[in-house]
Design an enzyme around this catalytic site. Structure first.
Site, PDB file in Angstrom:
ATOM      1  N   SER A  10       1.950   6.039   0.740  1.00  0.00           N
ATOM      2  CA  SER A  10       0.894   5.561  -0.159  1.00  0.00           C
ATOM      3  C   SER A  10      -0.401   6.336  -0.001  1.00  0.00           C
ATOM      4  O   SER A  10      -1.181   6.456  -0.957  1.00  0.00           O
ATOM      5  CB  SER A  10       0.629   4.074   0.086  1.00  0.00           C
ATOM      6  OG  SER A  10       0.260   3.847   1.438  1.00  0.00           O
ATOM      7  N   GLY A  49       4.705   2.847   0.721  1.00  0.00           N
ATOM      8  CA  GLY A  49       5.603   2.132   1.625  1.00  0.00           C
ATOM      9  C   GLY A  49       6.630   2.996   2.314  1.00  0.00           C
ATOM     10  O   GLY A  49       7.419   2.496   3.116  1.00  0.00           O
ATOM     11  N   ASN A  77       3.826   4.009   8.438  1.00  0.00           N
ATOM     12  CA  ASN A  77       4.561   2.821   7.989  1.00  0.00           C
ATOM     13  C   ASN A  77       5.726   2.476   8.908  1.00  0.00           C
ATOM     14  O   ASN A  77       6.159   1.327   8.955  1.00  0.00           O
ATOM     15  CB  ASN A  77       5.067   3.000   6.553  1.00  0.00           C
ATOM     16  CG  ASN A  77       3.948   2.927   5.550  1.00  0.00           C
ATOM     17  OD1 ASN A  77       2.977   2.212   5.727  1.00  0.00           O
ATOM     18  ND2 ASN A  77       4.073   3.693   4.485  1.00  0.00           N
ATOM     19  N   ASP A 160      -7.843  -3.969   0.712  1.00  0.00           N
ATOM     20  CA  ASP A 160      -6.915  -4.212   1.823  1.00  0.00           C
ATOM     21  C   ASP A 160      -7.424  -3.652   3.151  1.00  0.00           C
ATOM     22  O   ASP A 160      -6.875  -3.958   4.202  1.00  0.00           O
ATOM     23  CB  ASP A 160      -5.509  -3.702   1.498  1.00  0.00           C
ATOM     24  CG  ASP A 160      -5.389  -2.188   1.411  1.00  0.00           C
ATOM     25  OD1 ASP A 160      -6.369  -1.459   1.694  1.00  0.00           O
ATOM     26  OD2 ASP A 160      -4.291  -1.719   1.044  1.00  0.00           O
ATOM     27  N   HIS A 163      -6.168   1.313   2.753  1.00  0.00           N
ATOM     28  CA  HIS A 163      -6.047   2.459   1.848  1.00  0.00           C
ATOM     29  C   HIS A 163      -7.424   2.907   1.357  1.00  0.00           C
ATOM     30  O   HIS A 163      -8.225   2.080   0.938  1.00  0.00           O
ATOM     31  CB  HIS A 163      -5.155   2.099   0.657  1.00  0.00           C
ATOM     32  CG  HIS A 163      -3.757   1.814   1.057  1.00  0.00           C
ATOM     33  ND1 HIS A 163      -3.327   0.536   1.345  1.00  0.00           N
ATOM     34  CD2 HIS A 163      -2.695   2.635   1.228  1.00  0.00           C
ATOM     35  CE1 HIS A 163      -2.045   0.581   1.686  1.00  0.00           C
ATOM     36  NE2 HIS A 163      -1.638   1.845   1.621  1.00  0.00           N
TER      37      HIS A 163
END
Length: 184
Positions: A10, A49, A77, A160, A163
């Protein structure tokens, strides 16, 4: 025209951006390349992801075309899935080996990740060592910490807190550009 393949998760895809096609770090690097009059096509192969194992599984499609510069950004991740650092290293190494086997003259860059030092145990050191070892072994240009200057900075990230926002990606692109510029 030469191809630069940005292969990652991402953070490469530009998750959460209003206009990832213009605001992600591959897009911003593309703008810097154009400003210098260099002839490279930017290919953003970021998948939100994605893990090192997922990247390995989808790699063949992306390297079926000519690749002159390969920029790898994966691994963070995996930790959310509790993948051992040794497995992450093995997957990233397999990716690099496949790219080299398909494109022997490819130039390689690695976007390193880091964990906060307050995490207990040896995980922080083991994870950090993955990127330096891989870069040294395969003579890859290395950005030691891809999110340097952006991680943990609320105003540089989307809601979030993980990011980057457009401003954060601007900082990342400015950090990454000198490393990639040496490969071009």
């Amino acid at each position: 025209m030469k191809n630069i393949l940005f292969f990652g998760d991402s953070l490469t895809a530009g998750y959460g951006l209003a206009d990832a096609g213009n605001e992600s770090y591959p897009a911003l690097i593309g703008q810097k390349i154009s400003a210098e009059g260099l002839s490279y096509r930017i290919i953003n192969a970021g998948v939100s992801g994605d893990t090192s194992g997922g990247g390995l599984n989808r790699l063949d499609y992306w390297i079926s075309q000519p690749v002159d510069v390969f920029v790898l950004e994966l691994g963070i991740n995996d930790l959310t899935r509790r993948t051992a650092p040794s497995t992450i290293y093995n997957n990233l190494e397999a990716i690099v080996k496949k790219v080299i086997a398909k494109h022997p003259k490819v130039k390689l860059a690695l976007m390193g990740m880091q964990l906060p030092a307050f995490i207990p145990g040896t995980l922080v050191a083991e994870f950090r060592a993955i990127y330096q070892k891989l870069a040294d072994t395969y003579h890859m240009a290395l950005v030691p910490f891809f999110l340097d200057g952006v991680a943990g900075m609320r105003h540089l990230n989307i809601r979030d807190g993980i990011h980057p926002n457009a401003e954060g990606y601007g900082i990342i692109a400015n950090n990454v550009w000198p490393v990639l510029r040496t490969l071009l």
